[in-house]
Design an enzyme around this catalytic site. Structure first.
Site, PDB file in Angstrom:
ATOM      1  N   THR A 256       0.600  -1.217  -0.045  1.00 46.82           N
ATOM      2  CA  THR A 256      -0.430   0.023  -0.170  1.00 46.82           C
ATOM      3  C   THR A 256       0.848   1.322   0.110  1.00 46.82           C
ATOM      4  OG1 THR A 256      -1.045  -0.540   1.247  1.00 46.82           O
ATOM      5  CG2 THR A 256      -1.609   1.496   1.483  1.00 46.82           C
ATOM      6  N   ASP A 287      -8.668  -0.194   6.365  1.00 48.63           N
ATOM      7  CA  ASP A 287      -8.366   0.178   7.449  1.00 48.63           C
ATOM      8  C   ASP A 287      -8.712   1.621   5.539  1.00 48.63           C
ATOM      9  OD1 ASP A 287      -5.825  -0.521   6.570  1.00 48.63           O
ATOM     10  OD2 ASP A 287      -4.941   1.896   7.244  1.00 48.63           O
TER      11      ASP A 287
HETATM   12  N1  ASP Z   1      -3.505  -1.392   5.391  1.00 45.65           N
HETATM   13  C1  ASP Z   1      -4.230  -2.281   4.037  1.00 45.65           C
HETATM   14  C2  ASP Z   1      -5.295  -3.067   3.339  1.00 45.65           C
HETATM   15  O1  ASP Z   1      -5.104  -3.139   4.937  1.00 45.65           O
HETATM   16  C3  ASP Z   1      -2.705  -3.490   3.616  1.00 45.65           C
HETATM   17  C4  ASP Z   1      -1.562  -2.822   3.570  1.00 45.65           C
HETATM   18  O2  ASP Z   1      -1.361  -1.775   4.220  1.00 45.65           O
HETATM   19  O3  ASP Z   1      -0.895  -2.354   3.045  1.00 45.65           O
HETATM   20  O4  ASP Z   1      -6.345  -2.963   3.286  1.00 45.65           O
END
Ligand code: ASP
Length: 388
Positions: A256, A287
């Protein structure tokens, strides 16, 4: 599952950086590995100036910091271009995220994670500024820059649009569509399948009958072999379509992307874009589009998180960090306090900026880069320096 034991994981927390806008790399304080207390530091106007700090996701190797570094340069150009303009922070945040969405090494836009069926991608994105203008989308497919749809939502009377409704807004805006799946995302899911089919009995996917809850059009794979066959079929279909996919080396994974911005006038914005976690069924949302979970911005600063979305939502990470920033705490201390209930096994990373300075902290490695008027910092050079 909550992890309440008193700080056993803190010992393994890797604080990738905690520094102030006027610090050189050499003056960066020691890693905050053992820090538990929250300090106060009075605002020093000399520290305040334009700054962009971007991350490439919790778990992304520091060696990939060239991605965020290029993105913050682009964001900074936008800051200068829009200097003094109300929307400068937002324009810079969008420009930064767009470049990272185009970078196939990261889990956002091109290169986003595939869902468990091996073919679908459901992207989430969000943006917020210090006027508490917020917009987010969840579960959109095939849009090159999901952050643009989030920005359009921020102009609407709504805060969050999902699925088909958000997709139609993207079409109305004339946003570019493309096949976001890459060979590297398939390779990453292959590793995910291997974990899924060998998970210990107490693991979350072993305890949950995911086959009974399978909600894709295609049938659930009964074995690892069947899962791998799903992926091979998707790969062949992509090859038939003439899709070659952006080339990155096979060991690279995707994570992400996020950014926090502070303008010369002390205005703030934060933005995130993701394809979600590695193992996810249809409709799972983390999130990123949840206000106060993945991101928050206000007159006192900006915060952007990455990592296990379920844990970040549970701990209301961005809102907590922001509340501490607003009370005058240092970004590194605010982050450490807000993530203390998230174990390294769950995984979290946070970047934050306030009038006090900026910080990037993660429970594992995390690619990041920061740029202010005079200086540039990157996780890889910071780590090399710290190790000397
Ligand atoms: N926070 C992101 C999610 O849970 C994933 C990530 O940060 O890689 O969708």
């Amino acid at each position: 599952m909550r992890h309440r034991s008193p700080w056993p994981w803190v010992l393994s927390l890797v604080a990738l950086a905690a520094c102030h806008a006027t610090s050189s790399v050499g003056e960066v304080p020691a890693p905050t590995t053992h820090e538990r207390s929250v300090e106060r530091l009075e605002a020093d106007p000399a520290r305040v100036g334009p700054l962009i700090l971007a991350h490439g996701g919790q778990g992304s190797p520091a060696s990939r910091s060239d991605g965020p570094a290029a993105a913050v340069e682009r964001g900074f150009e936008q800051l200068e271009h829009h200097a003094g303009d109300q929307r400068a922070a937002v324009a810079a945040a969008i420009a930064t995220i767009e470049l990272l969405e185009d970078d196939p090494r990261f889990n956002a836009g091109t290169g986003a994670n595939l869902r468990l069926d091996g073919v679908s991608i459901e992207a989430d994105a969000a943006i917020m500024d210090d006027r508490e203008r917020f917009g987010a989308v969840a579960g959109i497919a095939g849009i090159r820059h999901p952050i643009r749809v989030a920005e359009a939502v921020a102009d609407s009377p709504h805060l969050l649009l999902v699925g088909d409704g958000a997709q139609k807004i993207a079409a109305t805006l004339g946003l570019e569509t493309r096949d976001l799946a890459t060979p590297q995302a398939r390779a990453k899911l292959e590793r995910g399948y291997a974990r899924l089919f060998s998970e210990p009995a107490d693991g979350p996917w072993a305890q949950w009958d995911w086959r009974a809850h399978w909600n894709f059009e295609t049938p659930a794979p009964a074995s690892l072999d069947e899962a791998m066959a799903l992926l091979r079929a998707a790969e062949l279909a992509a090859a038939d379509d003439g899709e070659s996919g952006p080339q990155v080396t096979p060991d690279q994974t995707q994570d992400t992307v996020g950014v926090v911005v502070r303008t010369a006038q002390g205005r703030y914005a934060a933005a995130l874009s993701t394809g979600g976690t590695t193992l996810a069924i249809h409709g799972r949302v983390g999130d990123v589009p949840i206000l106060g979970a993945g991101l928050y911005a206000g007159p006192d600063g900006a915060v952007a998180a990455t990592g296990k979305g379920e844990a970040i939502i549970r701990e209301r990470v961005a809102a907590r960090v922001y509340d501490l920033l607003a009370r005058g705490h240092l970004p590194k201390d605010a982050i450490n306090a807000a993530i203390r209930e998230i174990s390294p096994e769950e995984g979290v990373g946070v970047i934050a900026v306030s009038q006090q300075g900026w910080s990037a902290v993660a429970t594992s490695q995390m690619a990041w880069a920061a740029r202010d008027r005079d200086q540039r910092h990157r996780a890889d050079t910071f780590i090399q320096h710290r190790d000397r």
